[in-house]
Structure formats: structure tokens, C-alpha cells
Design a protein around this motif. Structure first.
Motif, mmCIF file in Angstrom:
data_model
loop_
_atom_site.group_PDB
_atom_site.id
_atom_site.type_symbol
_atom_site.label_atom_id
_atom_site.label_comp_id
_atom_site.label_asym_id
_atom_site.label_seq_id
_atom_site.Cartn_x
_atom_site.Cartn_y
_atom_site.Cartn_z
ATOM 1 N N PRO A 88 -5.989 11.442 -13.621
ATOM 2 C CA PRO A 88 -6.696 12.510 -12.908
ATOM 3 C C PRO A 88 -7.566 13.364 -13.829
ATOM 4 O O PRO A 88 -8.692 13.709 -13.476
ATOM 5 N N GLU A 89 -7.063 13.685 -15.020
ATOM 6 C CA GLU A 89 -7.871 14.479 -15.939
ATOM 7 C C GLU A 89 -9.085 13.699 -16.428
ATOM 8 O O GLU A 89 -10.165 14.265 -16.612
ATOM 9 N N LEU A 90 -8.928 12.391 -16.613
ATOM 10 C CA LEU A 90 -10.066 11.559 -17.013
ATOM 11 C C LEU A 90 -11.154 11.601 -15.943
ATOM 12 O O LEU A 90 -12.341 11.732 -16.260
ATOM 13 N N MET A 91 -10.774 11.521 -14.676
ATOM 14 C CA MET A 91 -11.759 11.590 -13.594
ATOM 15 C C MET A 91 -12.450 12.957 -13.607
ATOM 16 O O MET A 91 -13.678 13.037 -13.493
ATOM 17 N N LEU A 92 -11.687 14.034 -13.756
ATOM 18 C CA LEU A 92 -12.290 15.374 -13.791
ATOM 19 C C LEU A 92 -13.241 15.517 -14.972
ATOM 20 O O LEU A 92 -14.329 16.070 -14.840
ATOM 21 N N ARG A 93 -12.842 15.008 -16.137
ATOM 22 C CA ARG A 93 -13.710 15.073 -17.310
ATOM 23 C C ARG A 93 -14.990 14.265 -17.081
ATOM 24 O O ARG A 93 -16.067 14.686 -17.481
ATOM 25 N N ALA A 122 -1.365 -2.306 -7.402
ATOM 26 C CA ALA A 122 -1.915 -1.361 -8.386
ATOM 27 C C ALA A 122 -3.259 -0.822 -7.910
ATOM 28 O O ALA A 122 -3.550 0.365 -8.065
ATOM 29 N N MET A 123 -4.079 -1.699 -7.306
ATOM 30 C CA MET A 123 -5.379 -1.254 -6.807
ATOM 31 C C MET A 123 -5.187 -0.233 -5.684
ATOM 32 O O MET A 123 -5.852 0.804 -5.651
ATOM 33 N N ARG A 124 -4.275 -0.500 -4.775
ATOM 34 C CA ARG A 124 -4.033 0.439 -3.663
ATOM 35 C C ARG A 124 -3.509 1.778 -4.182
ATOM 36 O O ARG A 124 -3.842 2.836 -3.650
ATOM 37 N N LYS A 125 -2.690 1.741 -5.227
ATOM 38 C CA LYS A 125 -2.199 2.984 -5.838
ATOM 39 C C LYS A 125 -3.365 3.786 -6.407
ATOM 40 O O LYS A 125 -3.434 4.998 -6.219
ATOM 41 N N ARG A 126 -4.310 3.108 -7.087
ATOM 42 C CA ARG A 126 -5.486 3.797 -7.625
ATOM 43 C C ARG A 126 -6.338 4.351 -6.485
ATOM 44 O O ARG A 126 -6.849 5.471 -6.563
ATOM 45 N N GLN A 127 -6.496 3.581 -5.407
ATOM 46 C CA GLN A 127 -7.273 4.052 -4.268
ATOM 47 C C GLN A 127 -6.648 5.311 -3.664
ATOM 48 O O GLN A 127 -7.352 6.264 -3.333
ATOM 49 N N ARG A 128 -5.334 5.327 -3.521
ATOM 50 C CA ARG A 128 -4.648 6.518 -2.988
ATOM 51 C C ARG A 128 -4.866 7.716 -3.905
ATOM 52 O O ARG A 128 -5.110 8.826 -3.436
ATOM 53 N N PHE A 134 -9.000 13.540 -5.282
ATOM 54 C CA PHE A 134 -10.409 13.910 -5.424
ATOM 55 C C PHE A 134 -11.206 13.876 -4.132
ATOM 56 O O PHE A 134 -12.348 14.308 -4.105
ATOM 57 N N GLY A 135 -10.653 13.340 -3.063
ATOM 58 C CA GLY A 135 -11.357 13.314 -1.790
ATOM 59 C C GLY A 135 -12.270 12.121 -1.578
ATOM 60 O O GLY A 135 -13.091 12.125 -0.660
ATOM 61 N N PHE A 136 -12.147 11.088 -2.420
ATOM 62 C CA PHE A 136 -12.933 9.878 -2.184
ATOM 63 C C PHE A 136 -12.539 9.282 -0.845
ATOM 64 O O PHE A 136 -11.367 9.330 -0.445
ATOM 65 N N GLU A 137 -13.517 8.721 -0.141
ATOM 66 C CA GLU A 137 -13.289 8.087 1.162
ATOM 67 C C GLU A 137 -13.750 6.644 1.092
ATOM 68 O O GLU A 137 -14.663 6.304 0.336
ATOM 69 N N PHE A 138 -13.116 5.795 1.894
ATOM 70 C CA PHE A 138 -13.512 4.390 1.948
ATOM 71 C C PHE A 138 -14.808 4.228 2.710
ATOM 72 O O PHE A 138 -15.027 4.890 3.729
ATOM 73 N N LEU A 139 -15.661 3.355 2.219
ATOM 74 C CA LEU A 139 -16.824 2.929 2.985
ATOM 75 C C LEU A 139 -16.385 1.733 3.822
ATOM 76 O O LEU A 139 -15.477 0.993 3.422
ATOM 77 N N PRO A 140 -16.979 1.514 4.983
ATOM 78 C CA PRO A 140 -16.592 0.371 5.806
ATOM 79 C C PRO A 140 -16.727 -0.939 5.021
ATOM 80 O O PRO A 140 -17.651 -1.113 4.235
ATOM 81 N N ALA A 141 -15.776 -1.830 5.267
ATOM 82 C CA ALA A 141 -15.796 -3.136 4.596
ATOM 83 C C ALA A 141 -16.943 -3.973 5.129
ATOM 84 O O ALA A 141 -17.344 -3.845 6.283
ATOM 85 N N ARG A 142 -17.465 -4.819 4.288
ATOM 86 C CA ARG A 142 -18.523 -5.731 4.697
ATOM 87 C C ARG A 142 -17.923 -7.058 5.125
ATOM 88 O O ARG A 142 -16.971 -7.539 4.526
ATOM 89 N N ARG A 143 -18.475 -7.621 6.164
ATOM 90 C CA ARG A 143 -18.096 -8.955 6.640
ATOM 91 C C ARG A 143 -16.591 -9.132 6.823
ATOM 92 O O ARG A 143 -16.019 -10.122 6.394
ATOM 93 N N GLY A 144 -15.934 -8.153 7.379
ATOM 94 C CA GLY A 144 -14.525 -8.278 7.732
ATOM 95 C C GLY A 144 -13.560 -8.224 6.566
ATOM 96 O O GLY A 144 -12.372 -8.434 6.739
ATOM 97 N N GLY A 145 -14.035 -7.912 5.362
ATOM 98 C CA GLY A 145 -13.149 -7.839 4.199
ATOM 99 C C GLY A 145 -12.419 -6.509 4.130
ATOM 100 O O GLY A 145 -12.601 -5.628 4.963
ATOM 101 N N GLN A 146 -11.565 -6.383 3.138
ATOM 102 C CA GLN A 146 -10.848 -5.143 2.911
ATOM 103 C C GLN A 146 -11.792 -4.107 2.313
ATOM 104 O O GLN A 146 -12.632 -4.439 1.485
ATOM 105 N N PRO A 147 -11.662 -2.849 2.707
ATOM 106 C CA PRO A 147 -12.508 -1.824 2.100
ATOM 107 C C PRO A 147 -12.070 -1.561 0.658
ATOM 108 O O PRO A 147 -10.900 -1.324 0.404
#
Length: 163
Positions: A88-93, A122-128, A134-147
Motif C-alpha cells: 500500500p505504501e508503494l502505491m501511495l508513493r 494471488a492476483m485476486r488478492k492484489r485486485q481486492r 485505493f478505490g480502483f474499479e474493474f473495467l468491463p471484461a472484453r469478449r466474455g473474459g474475466q475483468p
């Protein structure tokens, strides 16, 4: 302490985030440091050691079906495994550094795509973390894939919080 430009003084060979492609990207940036956009967070006690690093660029892209807009594409962001809990501090920096260098002012949003790296949990943990901290939101997935692609609108509140 702010982020600083990657230089020959930084020990890129010792950096390991546990994902080979990210570690190699940092080493590649180190070999071309004069042209590199990589910024590092050096260890306060051992400035040659890299706590974390990031790289970002200003792009024109279509986001959420709108006309092309200016966005900051956060290409890489990673912390060394020897420094647990500093994500989290790395993202803020990183965001504060982008703001300090006037990279966020013309942008309408910040985009990032957490790496899958073969470990979906691990990817889902980072996404959460990106969403909750930080308030990041998912953009809609393309072609039926995972966002995977996430965005954070650049607002005055965000900019003031980074000062």
C-alpha cells in the motif's frame, strides 16, 4: 522519502518480487536507465537496495466506451519479497510521485492490470487490495473474459490527498 529515478547505483540484481517477468523487467530497465521511466523506492538504510519500483506512461485510450482520453498507464508496480506489507505504501508513493512530476494533472484516470502470473488467488488478492485501499474499479471484461484491467478516476480529492 519520495521515489527516485532508477540509476546504476541501484542493485537491480538483488531485487526479487517472486515473479520472474517483473524482476527481469526491472533488470532490463536498469540496463537502459537513461531512457527508463522506472522509479524506485530505495531502502533508507541501504540506498542501493530497492524496496519497490514502478513505471508509468501517459497514454490516449478509450475507457468505458468514451472517446479517447488521457490516462496514466501504470505499467509495472512491485515490491521486493524482503519487504512484506509495504504494497500500500508503494502505491501511495508511486501516485504521489506521478502527481509531483505533474503526470496526473492531464489524466482522467489511472489504469493498471494486476498480473495473473499463474496464481489466480494471488492476483485476486492484489485486485481486492487495489479496490479496497485505493478505490480502483474493474473495467468491463472484453469478449466474455474475466475483468483484470482496473481504473481509478483522477479527482481533485485524490490529487489533494497526495500533496
Amino acid at each position: 522519502m519520495l521515489m527516485e529515478r532508477l540509476s546504476y547505483d541501484h542493485d537491480t540484481a538483488a531485487f526479487s518480487c517472486g515473479v520472474d517477468i517483473v524482476d527481469e523487467a526491472l533488470r532490463k530497465e536498469g540496463r537502459r536507465f537513461k531512457k527508463s521511466r522506472a522509479m524506485v523506492w530505495p531502502d533508507a538504510n541501504r540506498p542501493e537496495k530497492i524496496v519497490g519500483w514502478s513505471s508509468a506512461s501517459l497514454q490516449h485510450m478509450t475507457v468505458l466506451g468514451t472517446p479517447k482520453e488521457q490516462v496514466v498507464l501504470l505499467e509495472w508496480i512491485a515490491r521486493d519479497l524482503k519487504y512484506p506489507g509495504v504494497g500500500p505504501e508503494l502505491m501511495l508513493r508511486t501516485l504521489a510521485d506521478l502527481h509531483r512530476r505533474d503526470r496526473l494533472i492531464p489524466a482522467e484516470s489511472i489504469l493498471l492490470e494486476p498480473l495473473v502470473c499463474g496464481d489466480l488467488d494471488a492476483m485476486r488478492k492484489r485486485q481486492r487490495l487495489f479496490a479496497e485501499e485505493f478505490g480502483f474499479e474493474f473495467l468491463p471484461a472484453r469478449r466474455g473474459g474475466q475483468p483484470h484491467l482496473m481504473h481509478l478516476p483522477v479527482t481533485l480529492d485524490l490529487l489533494h490527498g497526495l500533496e
